[in-house]
Structure formats: C-alpha cells, structure tokens
Design a protein around this motif. Structure first.
Motif, PDB file in Angstrom:
ATOM      1  N   ARG A   1       0.823  -1.210   0.000  1.00 25.41           N
ATOM      2  CA  ARG A   1       0.000   0.000   0.000  1.00 25.41           C
ATOM      3  C   ARG A   1       0.854   1.257   0.000  1.00 25.41           C
ATOM      4  O   ARG A   1       0.527   2.248  -0.662  1.00 25.41           O
ATOM      5  CB  ARG A   1      -0.921  -0.020   1.224  1.00 25.41           C
ATOM      6  N   PHE A   2       1.964   1.226   0.740  1.00 29.05           N
ATOM      7  CA  PHE A   2       2.791   2.419   0.876  1.00 29.05           C
ATOM      8  C   PHE A   2       4.112   2.291   0.115  1.00 29.05           C
ATOM      9  O   PHE A   2       5.114   2.901   0.494  1.00 29.05           O
ATOM     10  CB  PHE A   2       3.066   2.681   2.363  1.00 29.05           C
ATOM     11  N   TRP A   3       4.123   1.517  -0.954  1.00 31.18           N
ATOM     12  CA  TRP A   3       5.374   1.340  -1.709  1.00 31.18           C
ATOM     13  C   TRP A   3       5.927   2.638  -2.287  1.00 31.18           C
ATOM     14  O   TRP A   3       7.155   2.758  -2.435  1.00 31.18           O
ATOM     15  CB  TRP A   3       5.180   0.292  -2.811  1.00 31.18           C
ATOM     16  N   PRO A   4       5.083   3.633  -2.665  1.00 30.89           N
ATOM     17  CA  PRO A   4       5.692   4.871  -3.178  1.00 30.89           C
ATOM     18  C   PRO A   4       6.617   5.542  -2.167  1.00 30.89           C
ATOM     19  O   PRO A   4       7.591   6.201  -2.544  1.00 30.89           O
ATOM     20  CB  PRO A   4       4.487   5.756  -3.506  1.00 30.89           C
ATOM     21  N   LEU A   5       6.330   5.364  -0.857  1.00 31.52           N
ATOM     22  CA  LEU A   5       7.162   5.995   0.165  1.00 31.52           C
ATOM     23  C   LEU A   5       8.552   5.382   0.187  1.00 31.52           C
ATOM     24  O   LEU A   5       9.555   6.071  -0.002  1.00 31.52           O
ATOM     25  CB  LEU A   5       6.485   5.865   1.536  1.00 31.52           C
ATOM     26  N   TRP A   6       8.615   4.061   0.418  1.00 31.65           N
ATOM     27  CA  TRP A   6       9.939   3.447   0.516  1.00 31.65           C
ATOM     28  C   TRP A   6      10.580   3.269  -0.855  1.00 31.65           C
ATOM     29  O   TRP A   6      11.808   3.276  -0.976  1.00 31.65           O
ATOM     30  CB  TRP A   6       9.885   2.123   1.272  1.00 31.65           C
ATOM     31  N   GLY A   7       9.770   3.147  -1.923  1.00 37.27           N
ATOM     32  CA  GLY A   7      10.342   3.056  -3.265  1.00 37.27           C
ATOM     33  C   GLY A   7      10.979   4.360  -3.705  1.00 37.27           C
ATOM     34  O   GLY A   7      12.093   4.387  -4.246  1.00 37.27           O
ATOM     35  N   GLY A   8      10.266   5.468  -3.460  1.00 40.15           N
ATOM     36  CA  GLY A   8      10.841   6.765  -3.821  1.00 40.15           C
ATOM     37  C   GLY A   8      12.082   7.087  -3.018  1.00 40.15           C
ATOM     38  O   GLY A   8      13.071   7.622  -3.553  1.00 40.15           O
ATOM     39  N   ALA A   9      12.071   6.739  -1.715  1.00 35.38           N
ATOM     40  CA  ALA A   9      13.257   6.969  -0.894  1.00 35.38           C
ATOM     41  C   ALA A   9      14.436   6.124  -1.375  1.00 35.38           C
ATOM     42  O   ALA A   9      15.588   6.568  -1.353  1.00 35.38           O
ATOM     43  CB  ALA A   9      12.946   6.657   0.573  1.00 35.38           C
TER      44      ALA A   9
END
Length: 664
Positions: free
Chosen positions: A26-34
């Motif tokens: 669900r929150f992959w954009p957070l850790w993926g973008g980081a």
C-alpha cells in the motif's frame, strides 16, 4: 442424551503476514521513492568511475572514511525526517474514527496489530538504507576496496539509529489522535530540551553583563539528533610519505576510527524502552480519541502548560524586541517590560493550547483561573532571571578549577595552561565585574563622545570537570583609564603587555629551524612598497630579538592607546618562516609555517637588530600608519597602500626627512 461439547482453541498471533504485506504494497511509493533517491549518490560515483575509465583506486581507509562521514553527518538527519513518515503511514488509522473502529473490530489482537505495524514501519525505514548500502558496496568494490570492518560497524549503527527514531515516532503516534499534531509533536519531542535551554539562555543573556550564548549543554542528550551530530565523530590518521626526487612529503590516509559509537547503542536501548512505553499506551488507548490533539488524559495539562511556558519565553522575547527594545536605555533587558511581555505571550499560548484540547473557541469562562496563574508564573520566571538567583553574572572560576583559558584581548589571543597565567586572567576578569556598574553606565559613549573608546575582553574557561564557561565583554573606556593601574582597564592594559601573555601570543613551541622571512617596508623616493628578504640565520637572530622585546614588556604597549596607536604602530608585519619539529622520532614529517609579528616604535630590540643586520637601511624604511596618512600613501579607491612600478605616475614622498633621525 449425552451432549459432547467441543471447543475450538483460539490461537493468538503476534504477527500477521497479510497485514505486513498489505502495508508494504500500500505504501510502496514511500519506501520506493526513498530508495530511488538514496541510490542516486552511488550511481553518481559509478558515473565518475566510468568517466575516469575505472582508473580511480580507493584504499580501505578512504572507503571507511566515506562510510563514517555518511554515518555521522547524514544518517541522523535522514532518520529524523524519514522515520516520522514511516510511523505516520502505519499508524494513520488511529487518526480517523471510522478507520480505527474498523481495525479494532478485525480478528486481530492489539498486540498483533502493534507488532505487525512496528515491523512494517521498520522495514519501510530500512529498505532505502539497504538499497543505498548495497549499491555503495558494489561501487566501492569496483573502485578497489570494500572496508568490511567499517561496513559492519556502519550497518549496526544504522540499525540502532533507525530503531530509536522509529520508536520515538511510534510513541508520539499514540500520544495524539491527529496526524498533523503527530508530526509537530514528534519534532517538539526531539528538540524541546535544546529549544527551552536556548530560550532560557537568551533570556539570561539579556539580563546578565558579559554572559554569552554558550553552546548547548546537558540538554543535548534529551535532543538525540543534536547529541548524535555533535558527539559521534570519526578520527583520521595520516602517514607522511616522502616523494622520490622531491623535497617534500605527501600525506596518505592510513586509518579511520569511529568515536563515541556507544552513544548510538545507548539510544538504541532507549528506543527499546520507548517501544515498551508505546505498547502500554496503545493497550489503554481509547478508540474515541481519534481526532484529539492529545489522546492521553494525564498529558493534557502537561501540553497546556508546556505550550504556555514555551510561548511565554519565545513570545516574550519577540514582543520585547518589537515593542520595547528601541526604548530601553542600554543593551540589557529591563525586568518590568520583559515580565509584562512574557505574561501576555504565556496567556496567549495557554488559550491556544486550551482551544486545541477542547476543539472549541468557547473556553475563556472555564479557563480564566489557569490563564491568570500562567501570567503570574511567567512574571515570576522573568523576575528570577532578572534577579540572577543562581549568580550567573558574577561567576568567575578559581584558577585551580581551570585547566586552560582561551583569551582574546586587543591583538592578543591564545590558549593559556599555566596556573600563574590563568590567575592573571582571572584577576583581570574579576576587575571588570567589580566595575560593571561603571561600564554599564558608560555604555555607547564611544559612539557619542570624543576621548572615549571601545575594547573587548573575551575568555573561554575550560574547567577541570569538563564544562566550559565563556564570557564576552564590550567596554567603553576613557582615554585616561589605562593610566590608572588599579582600574579594570589599567589591569587589562598591563595584561596585554605582560611577558607571559605575549610569549603565548607571539612565540611558538614547535619550531625546528627557521628557513627565512620578509618584512614590509617602503622606498624613500616614492610610494613604492618593498619587501626586504630575510635569510634563515637572520630570522633566528630576529626571533631572539623579539623574545628580548617580549621580556622587556615592549610588545602590547600600544594596547588601549587609541590616540597614539596610529603613530606608534608600523604598517605591515615581520614574517618569519620555519619548519616544525617532527612529532615523533620515527616520524620525519615537518611542516612549513610562519609567524607574523606587528611591530611598534616600542620594539627597540627588534628594530635595532633589523638595522644591524642591514635589513632596514636608507632604501628600506618602515612607515607608521600616521606617517602613511600624512604622506598620503593610500589609494583613493581601496584606501590601502599601493605600489608604483614606474610605468604609472608616481608621487614623490620626502621620506628621507621623516626617517633621517630614526635611521641615524
């Protein structure tokens, strides 16, 4: 009929894999973008290697140096910012009544929710570090080294810091029921101690004569990011390698050591404790608290009066600077106006906090007593600071309590370690405090009246207990004050010319041998500047002459002589070059350094030696600042001495007449 009752034993799970995967997806954009942002640095290093065709070779110490640089100067700030985002997303359901009701009706215990969300948040926090770290290892391996020991230390330290920062963010997440408040309270939690100490120091500095804004003290340990950035460091060791066929050596990094890594381990243990405390709060947290700024009942008074205190300090200083500072007589704060400003600001903060807690503007009738108490408390705090109950202003350490002193006085500066020297500085400091009423009454007279001048006296005491005490005084004095040896200014003038002080100011203890030097001088037939060269033997002779002048008290005599200074001090300086003494017998490294000495007409030993050595003669003269001004030896644009090379128009200066008597 026999009834057989069968019961199905329930199995309590501490971890829910489905919820864990759901959080990550669900929150992959957070850790993926980081992860993408973190990978840019090693990719940039790879591009540089490709451009240099992999001809750059890194040694193990250089790779370790890079690891420790990132660990000590970048990782704490990254963890501080990124951990709150990870905690905010995994605990976001707590801040919406419908979401928290749904989560708490699922066939998952709170213990399972807590453990799963904690592991999910830590995973999202660690994934970008892992991606960046793997790429860095690959790139450094391509460049020639990995430094496995430093890599292992860095990995363990990063894990410890991530645990602490995420634990602190999780604890704050359970204190509040509002997402925006969670972020604000998180940063307040991390910097409250340092901020309050800064405000208290600012309040005290305005009331106390000479007290400076000392660096952050014990409060840094309650503000972990400050402590990590200031205390955890790395130390580099170099070895000097002679360059074949050349007369110099090059430095090569030989080892890197991480210092105070135990602080990271300490905060990691604190992080474990914060997780336990967070779990206890979660067990007792009411689902109905979603939307509340403070979700824990007993913390609401702490929040209300804490906001009032901080508002009283910060807002009081702001209101005073806006509405009163331009009307005050001197630079120090006045107690009554400051107390009024602090009371007003504290009451405003009290009502703001009360409105946030009540989620209503109708709070005045029920809270006026608390507001009145807050105003009184703010005024009392201002009175305590103004009265200097703790004796901050008059505190001067005894010489036996001091291990070293850094002194700045006129043109004197240096570190003093001998007790006799420290005692003289302490006595001069005590003399200033004894006449502080006079100095405060004379404040700013140097800007308003003739025959008044300004000086400064700054000391940094390093105490035996490891603490530091700093004071800085800017003093207005009359031109006759230095002539009175019993006055504070007279003591400062004597201190500036004291041989023990000037030895520290001018002499060096690392001289192996002199290599030469030069002195600024002037030609007699124009305003062309000349540099008289000094060989190694002459430099040694001049250094001995400087020592004789110091012992005779000739240096420092121009301090506090503002009217005579320009006609007694020579423009330019005497520069002596030397090689340092090798630190150890097996270390052949030596560094080239210089001593720059400003001469005055009182330095007779040095001036006579310059003449005897033939360095100063009819063609190489010294000019005082007054003589330069009288002869108009200044450029109109830069107001600095200029040299003519003969191609431009020159102005003749009859310097022979000026220096005839001086040169004999």
């Amino acid at each position: 009929m026999n009834w057989e009752v069968r019961t199905m034993q329930s199995k309590t799970s501490f971890f829910n894999p489905m919820l864990f995967r759901k959080n990550l997806t669900r929150f992959w954009p957070l850790w993926g973008g980081a992860s993408i942002l973190g990978g840019l640095a090693p990719l940039a290093m790879l591009m540089q290697l490709i451009q240099n065709r992999f001809q750059v070779v890194l040694t193990g110490p250089e790779v370790a140096d890079a690891y420790y640089l990132i660990l000590t100067e970048i990782v704490p700030a990254l963890c501080l910012l990124y951990a709150v985002l990870c905690a905010l997303v995994v605990w976001s359901y707590l801040y919406n009544a419908r979401s928290v009701g749904l989560m708490h009706t699922l066939p998952l215990s709170r213990r399972g929710l807590f453990v799963t969300n904690v592991l999910s948040g830590l995973a999202m926090l660690l994934i970008p570090f892992a991606v960046t770290g793997v790429l860095c290892v690959l790139v450094t391996a391509m460049a020639g080294s990995v430094a496995p020991a430093a890599l292992l230390v860095t990995v363990v330290c990063v894990l410890g810091e991530c645990l602490f920062y995420f634990s602190s963010a999780t604890l704050v997440a359970f204190v509040t029921g509002h997402g925006a408040a969670m972020v604000v309270l998180y940063f307040v939690f991390h910097f409250l101690a340092v901020g309050v100490e800064f405000l208290l120091r600012g309040l005290g500095n305005g009331f106390y004569f000479g007290v400076t804004s000392d660096p952050v003290g014990v409060s840094q340990w309650l503000s972990p990011t400050v402590a990590l950035l200031r205390q955890v460091a790395y130390r580099e060791e170099y070895r000097e390698i002679p360059v074949p066929g050349r007369d110099f050596v090059r430095s090569e990094l030989s080892a890197v050591h991480l210092e105070n890594a135990w602080i990271i381990a300490l905060y990691a243990l604190v992080g474990v404790g914060l997780l336990v405390l967070a779990w206890l709060l979660y067990c007792r947290r009411r689902s109905e608290s979603a939307g509340d700024v403070v979700a824990v009942g007993w913390m609401k008074p702490v929040f209300r009066y804490g906001v009032a205190l901080c508002a009283g300090l910060a807002g009081g200083l702001a209101l005073y600077s806006i509405f009163w500072s331009s009307y005050q007589a001197g630079s120090r704060y006045e107690a009554v106006p400051m107390g009024i400003c602090m009371a007003i600001a504290a009451v405003m903060g009290f009502y703001i906090a009360s409105m946030l807690l009540a989620k209503s503007l109708r709070i005045f009738r029920a809270t006026w007593k608390g507001a009145a108490g807050t105003a009184v408390a703010a005024a009392v705090l201002c009175g305590i600071a103004a009265a200097d109950v703790l004796g901050v202003e008059d505190r001067v350490p005894q010489a036996g309590e001091v291990s070293s002193v850094y002194l700045m006085l006129d043109s004197v500066n240096g570190n003093f370690f001998e007790e006799e020297e420290i005692q003289k500085i302490v006595e001069a400091h005590q003399g200033i405090l004894a006449e502080k009423a006079v100095f405060l009454s004379n404040e700013n007279r140097a800007y308003q009246e003739d025959e008044w001048y300004k000086t400064s006296f700054q000391v940094d005491y390093q105490l035996n207990n490891g603490k530091k005490l700093s004071r800085s005084y800017y003093i207005d004095y009359h031109r006759d004050d230095p002539e009175n040896p019993e006055s504070a200014i007279g003591r400062l003038a004597a201190l500036a010319a004291d041989p023990a002080v000037q030895r520290v100011n001018l002499l060096r203890d690392d001289i192996d041998h002199f290599t030469g030097g030069e002195i600024d001088c002037w030609l007699p037939n124009g305003r062309a500047q000349s540099y008289a060269a000094i060989d190694a033997g002459q430099a040694q002779t001049l250094y001995e002459a400087v020592q004789r002048d110091i012992e005779a008290g000739h240096f420092g005599k121009t301090a506090f002589r503002d009217e005579q200074w320009a006609q007694e001090v020579y423009y330019g300086s005497l520069n002596l070059y030397y090689q340092t003494t090798p630190i150890a017998e097996e270390d052949n490294a030596s560094y080239g350094r210089a001593i720059s000495i400003n001469l005055s007409v009182h330095c007779t030993e040095t001036l006579n030696t310059l003449k005897k050595l033939g360095i100063l003669d009819e063609d190489h003269l010294l000019l005082t600042y007054r003589e330069m001004d009288e002869q108009n030896v200044y450029d109109d644009d830069s107001d600095l001495p200029i040299a003519q090379n003969g191609t431009a128009e020159s102005v003749y200066i009859p310097a022979e007449n000026v220096f005839a008597e001086r040169m004999g």
